[in-house]
Design a protein around this motif. Structure first.
Motif, PDB file in Angstrom:
ATOM      1  N   ILE A   7       1.076  11.029  -3.739  1.00  0.00           N
ATOM      2  CA  ILE A   7       1.379   9.973  -2.255  1.00  0.00           C
ATOM      3  C   ILE A   7       2.893  10.538  -1.937  1.00  0.00           C
ATOM      4  CG2 ILE A   7       0.478   8.191  -2.700  1.00  0.00           C
ATOM      5  CD1 ILE A   7       2.491   7.248  -4.213  1.00  0.00           C
ATOM      6  N   ARG A  60      -0.690   1.780  10.656  1.00  0.00           N
ATOM      7  CA  ARG A  60      -0.660   1.589   9.494  1.00  0.00           C
ATOM      8  C   ARG A  60      -1.611   2.784   8.947  1.00  0.00           C
ATOM      9  NH1 ARG A  60       2.097  -1.389   6.140  1.00  0.00           N
ATOM     10  NH2 ARG A  60      -0.312  -1.758   4.689  1.00  0.00           N
ATOM     11  N   ARG A 108       0.920  -1.543   0.094  1.00  0.00           N
ATOM     12  CA  ARG A 108       0.048  -0.009   0.069  1.00  0.00           C
ATOM     13  C   ARG A 108       0.773   1.425   0.410  1.00  0.00           C
ATOM     14  NH1 ARG A 108      -5.238  -0.219   1.556  1.00  0.00           N
ATOM     15  NH2 ARG A 108      -6.235  -2.024   2.580  1.00  0.00           N
ATOM     16  N   PHE A 129      -2.029   6.035   7.946  1.00  0.00           N
ATOM     17  CA  PHE A 129      -0.808   7.505   7.033  1.00  0.00           C
ATOM     18  C   PHE A 129      -0.579   6.410   5.103  1.00  0.00           C
ATOM     19  CE2 PHE A 129       2.034   4.842   9.573  1.00  0.00           C
ATOM     20  CZ  PHE A 129       3.244   3.728   8.660  1.00  0.00           C
ATOM     21  N   HIS A 130      -1.147   5.457   5.704  1.00  0.00           N
ATOM     22  CA  HIS A 130      -1.613   4.622   4.094  1.00  0.00           C
ATOM     23  C   HIS A 130      -2.668   4.821   3.427  1.00  0.00           C
ATOM     24  CE1 HIS A 130       2.023   1.999   6.348  1.00  0.00           C
ATOM     25  NE2 HIS A 130       2.012   2.152   4.643  1.00  0.00           N
ATOM     26  N   LEU A 131      -2.251   4.603   2.268  1.00  0.00           N
ATOM     27  CA  LEU A 131      -3.917   4.485   1.974  1.00  0.00           C
ATOM     28  C   LEU A 131      -4.852   4.303   1.614  1.00  0.00           C
ATOM     29  CD1 LEU A 131      -1.931   6.724   0.166  1.00  0.00           C
ATOM     30  CD2 LEU A 131      -2.868   5.795  -2.315  1.00  0.00           C
ATOM     31  N   THR A 159      -1.913   9.244  12.955  1.00  0.00           N
ATOM     32  CA  THR A 159      -0.903   7.840  13.671  1.00  0.00           C
ATOM     33  C   THR A 159      -0.734   7.947  14.881  1.00  0.00           C
ATOM     34  OG1 THR A 159       0.078   8.681  10.813  1.00  0.00           O
ATOM     35  CG2 THR A 159       1.116   7.259  12.908  1.00  0.00           C
ATOM     36  N   SER A 188       6.548   4.567  -1.592  1.00  0.00           N
ATOM     37  CA  SER A 188       5.891   3.004  -2.440  1.00  0.00           C
ATOM     38  C   SER A 188       6.341   2.102  -1.665  1.00  0.00           C
ATOM     39  CB  SER A 188       4.984   3.455  -3.125  1.00  0.00           C
ATOM     40  OG  SER A 188       6.487   3.812  -4.374  1.00  0.00           O
ATOM     41  N   SER A 203       1.730   4.817   0.638  1.00  0.00           N
ATOM     42  CA  SER A 203       1.566   6.225   2.142  1.00  0.00           C
ATOM     43  C   SER A 203       2.055   7.583   2.025  1.00  0.00           C
ATOM     44  CB  SER A 203       1.917   5.098   3.269  1.00  0.00           C
ATOM     45  OG  SER A 203       3.839   5.135   2.233  1.00  0.00           O
ATOM     46  N   TRP A 204       1.668   8.398   2.613  1.00  0.00           N
ATOM     47  CA  TRP A 204       1.481   9.695   3.005  1.00  0.00           C
ATOM     48  C   TRP A 204       2.573   9.350   4.119  1.00  0.00           C
ATOM     49  CZ3 TRP A 204      -3.328   8.565   2.461  1.00  0.00           C
ATOM     50  CH2 TRP A 204      -3.849   8.971   1.670  1.00  0.00           C
ATOM     51  N   ASN A 205       3.667  10.972   4.571  1.00  0.00           N
ATOM     52  CA  ASN A 205       4.553  11.071   5.338  1.00  0.00           C
ATOM     53  C   ASN A 205       3.930  12.044   6.272  1.00  0.00           C
ATOM     54  OD1 ASN A 205       6.597  11.372   7.281  1.00  0.00           O
ATOM     55  ND2 ASN A 205       8.106  12.612   5.116  1.00  0.00           N
TER      56      ASN A 205
END
Length: 328
Positions: A184, A167, A142, A170-172, A157, A187, A144-146
């Motif tokens: 994003i 998870r 998946r 911050f994960h899609l 988070t 990845s 993710s964003w930071n």
């Protein structure tokens, strides 16, 4: 395998080259190589990390001018494989884009042709939607964003960490897999597309990381350089893996814990920036709490010190072979 682009007769202006890193998964590798060479790619680089299951012999039997095979004298790990693979791809094919993945993954039919038809203006990196063979979303891949770059996500988070659902912070989410594209921050290297000019700008993947986190570190570095990285749900990859993200209390063999810990700190250093001094003690405490799961506690604690030292020095202190001997 015929020396032609079987899936399409049209001409593509964009040159796409694939990089696969392989180790002892010959049947999976056959599917991945076939899937790539059936697409309109300009080249394919396969890095075989010392397989002993017939992979090298099978690769030697292939006849396709687009194929380049690299046979390192020792196991370079996934990170080292992608480092030499990217380098070879740039030198041998002068591509516009690279796409990389492990030997147990492959593009879905038509995926690479569909990528070449995308509007890629202003984009330097892209992540495919990765699924298990049964059609469910592959959790380990998946995008993710930071959270350290997005205040709202950081709060989400932190709250998720308290409830064991970090998870999700911050994960899609599943809904993002139904959108056109999503910006994003990071990845995995399964179905990861990188513009060749961006690779030349930020450098090759860091081979010394060996395994774990090298893909997240690389894509975060891409974003940190000012490049745009997007998720393209319409580009599908299949990952025939058996990873379980529920997590195990103990990492075995022990040398893998070194890479997980050391590379994790390297990743947090890139992701957290100025927040890193606050993150570091939290991670060190988590390592200390985990000592109860390891029978050789003194050796485990020595590993933790080595991982911390290497992460702060930003360079490895010993070879992989020495690590395996030291922490079997």
């Amino acid at each position: 395998m015929p020396d032609q682009m079987l899936s399409s007769s049209r001409s593509y202006a964009t040159k796409l080259v694939a990089v696969i890193v392989s180790f002892n998964r010959c049947e999976h590798l056959k599917q991945g190589v076939s899937a790539v060479l059936d697409e309109p790619v300009s080249g394919l680089v396969v890095v075989d990390n010392g397989s002993s299951d017939g992979s090298r012999e099978w690769l030697a039997s292939l006849e396709d001018s687009r194929l380049r095979v690299i046979l390192p004298e020792r196991n370079l790990g996934g990170a080292g494989g992608f480092e030499v693979g990217f380098k070879k791809a740039l030198e041998a094919f002068d591509p516009d884009w690279l796409v990389c993945f492990d030997d147990d993954a492959r593009p879905a039919p038509g995926a690479l042709a569909a990528f070449l038809e995308q509007d890629l203006e202003g984009i330097d990196g892209a992540a495919a939607a990765v699924y298990y063979p049964d059609g469910s979303i592959c959790e380990m891949n998946r995008p993710s964003w930071n959270p350290f770059w997005h205040v709202r996500l950081l709060c989400k988070t932190v709250l998720g960490t308290l409830t064991g659902r970090s998870r999700g912070g911050f994960h899609l989410a599943d809904r993002h897999y139904r959108e056109a594209r999503v910006d994003i921050d990071s990845s995995s290297f399964v179905g990861c597309f990188v513009r060749a000019e961006a690779v030349r700008s930020i450098g090759l993947p860091r081979g010394e990381l060996f395994i774990y986190g090298d893909d997240i570190i690389y894509t975060l570095s891409l974003r940190k350089s000012g490049s745009r990285h997007v998720f393209l749900p319409s580009i599908r990859f299949i990952h025939d893996c058996s990873a379980d993200l529920r997590g195990n209390a103990r990492i075995a063999p022990l040398w893998k814990a070194f890479y997980a810990y050391r590379n994790g700190l390297v990743m947090y250093r890139v992701a957290a920036g100025g927040w890193f001094p606050f993150v570091l003690p939290v991670k060190l405490l988590s390592w200390l709490f985990a000592v109860r799961h390891y029978p050789e506690k003194r050796r485990y604690l020595h590993l933790c010190w080595s991982a911390l030292r290497d992460a702060l020095r930003k360079r490895p202190s010993c070879s992989h072979e020495e690590l395996v001997r030291r922490y079997p």
